[in-house]
Design an enzyme around this catalytic site. Structure first.
Site, PDB file in Angstrom:
ATOM      1  N   SER A 104       0.859  -1.182   0.000  1.00  0.00           N
ATOM      2  CA  SER A 104       0.000   0.000   0.000  1.00  0.00           C
ATOM      3  C   SER A 104       0.893   1.229   0.000  1.00  0.00           C
ATOM      4  O   SER A 104       1.531   1.543   1.010  1.00  0.00           O
ATOM      5  CB  SER A 104      -0.907   0.005   1.239  1.00  0.00           C
ATOM      6  OG  SER A 104      -1.785  -1.087   1.222  1.00  0.00           O
ATOM      7  N   LYS A 142      -7.333   1.747  -2.300  1.00  0.00           N
ATOM      8  CA  LYS A 142      -6.837   1.317  -0.994  1.00  0.00           C
ATOM      9  C   LYS A 142      -6.795   2.487  -0.011  1.00  0.00           C
ATOM     10  O   LYS A 142      -7.097   2.330   1.177  1.00  0.00           O
ATOM     11  CB  LYS A 142      -5.449   0.703  -1.137  1.00  0.00           C
ATOM     12  CG  LYS A 142      -4.826   0.240   0.193  1.00  0.00           C
ATOM     13  CD  LYS A 142      -5.691  -0.817   0.900  1.00  0.00           C
ATOM     14  CE  LYS A 142      -5.175  -1.170   2.280  1.00  0.00           C
ATOM     15  NZ  LYS A 142      -3.920  -1.943   2.258  1.00  0.00           N
ATOM     16  N   LYS A 174       0.902   5.791   8.160  1.00  0.00           N
ATOM     17  CA  LYS A 174       1.424   6.024   6.815  1.00  0.00           C
ATOM     18  C   LYS A 174       0.275   6.148   5.809  1.00  0.00           C
ATOM     19  O   LYS A 174       0.244   7.051   4.970  1.00  0.00           O
ATOM     20  CB  LYS A 174       2.371   4.888   6.443  1.00  0.00           C
ATOM     21  CG  LYS A 174       2.940   4.930   5.034  1.00  0.00           C
ATOM     22  CD  LYS A 174       2.181   4.022   4.078  1.00  0.00           C
ATOM     23  CE  LYS A 174       2.276   2.556   4.479  1.00  0.00           C
ATOM     24  NZ  LYS A 174       1.589   1.678   3.493  1.00  0.00           N
TER      25      LYS A 174
END
Length: 291
Positions: free
Chosen positions: A93, A168, A236
């Site tokens: 990701s 995502k 993140k």
């Protein structure tokens, strides 16, 4: 496509590589922690000692590493060592713009790249029921579909390169907001002395029910936060969401608030815990002792 190099054998990558080996693929796994390859070897795969070793003779190179710089570092070596024409599947990701840059670089060098981030956490990886959102060409997606079906249950081609990472990012926004809401509900219920386990059972059967509630309620009730997905990684991802939203001129007020709550959890030392440990942040804000 029977020969696979799988780079990154962490919480998610390890069970995915094992499933591929069990399905009959020839899998060479590589991780910075050599011991992580043990389960893959037991399943019939082999442990590679370098990227060059892993990608030798590979039809497909799978990557599952934590962040954009990690993917860039791995692919710099893959582009040098793998055979031209190899299909690269990035399950990590990372930032959509980085994926688009890497896809252009791959194409210029004669490689094919799919961005295929996954959702479902450790449980989804172990049970091979991940949701996989795939960006890239339709032809490459079709070529990789049988591989995706081994590790995932819901596999969807969502558009050109970078699209998987964009979807995502939206997924991570929804998941973080949902975890935060469940955490607040748990602390609220406990403050009133309600049978919280019973309450969550009935809530799970109504409109408030969600996969997050079902998968994370046990962590919250028992205050055990062994990571299935670490707060560090969700931090993140929330950075990706907020940056991409700002770039697109989209306002995400709830997402921005949750991003700050995730950042707070990390600053308070919870970065290595499962993201269900956002509960601890609610307890801190409520003046409760945090174990």
């Amino acid at each position: 496509m029977t020969n696979i190099a799988f780079i990154g054998l962490g919480i998610m990558g390890n069970p995915m590589a094992v499933h591929l080996a069990q399905a009959g693929y020839t899998v060479a796994g590589l991780d910075r922690s050599v011991e992580r390859a043990a389960e893959l070897v037991a399943a019939g795969g082999r442990a590679a000692d370098s990227i060059a070793d892993a990608v030798k003779g590979a039809d497909v190179v799978c990557v599952m590493v934590p962040d954009s710089p990690d993917v860039q570092e791995v692919l710099d070596d893959v582009f040098q060592e793998a055979e031209t024409g190899t299909l690269i599947i990035d399950f990590s990701s990372i930032r959509p713009d980085v994926t688009q840059q890497l896809a252009a670089q791959a194409q210029a060098l004669g490689f094919r790249l799919l961005d295929a981030p996954v959702s479902g956490g450790e449980a989804g990886a172990k049970n091979a029921v991940l949701s996989i959102m795939v960006g890239g060409s339709a032809e490459d997606f079709a070529a990789a579909k049988s591989l995706f079906d081994v590790v995932g249950k819901t596999v969807v081609h969502v558009g050109p390169s970078g699209s998987g990472q964009t979807v995502k990012a939206a997924n991570q926004l929804i998941v973080a907001a949902n975890i935060q809401a469940v955490a607040e509900a748990v602390v609220f219920l406990e403050a009133y002395g309600v049978d919280t386990e019973a309450a969550l059972e009935v809530l799970g059967g109504g409109l408030a029910g969600s996969t997050v509630l079902q998968q994370k309620k046990a962590n919250m009730l028992s205050r055990t936060f062994e990571p299935g997905f670490r707060i560090d990684l969700h931090h993140k991802d929330m950075g990706i969401v907020t940056a991409a939203a700002r770039e697109a001129g989209v306002v995400v007020p709830l997402g921005s608030l949750v991003a700050q709550l995730v950042a707070s959890a990390r600053v308070n030392g919870d970065g290595g815990l499962d993201h269900s440990a956002l509960l601890r942040g609610v307890e801190r804000l409520s003046g409760k002792a945090v174990n």
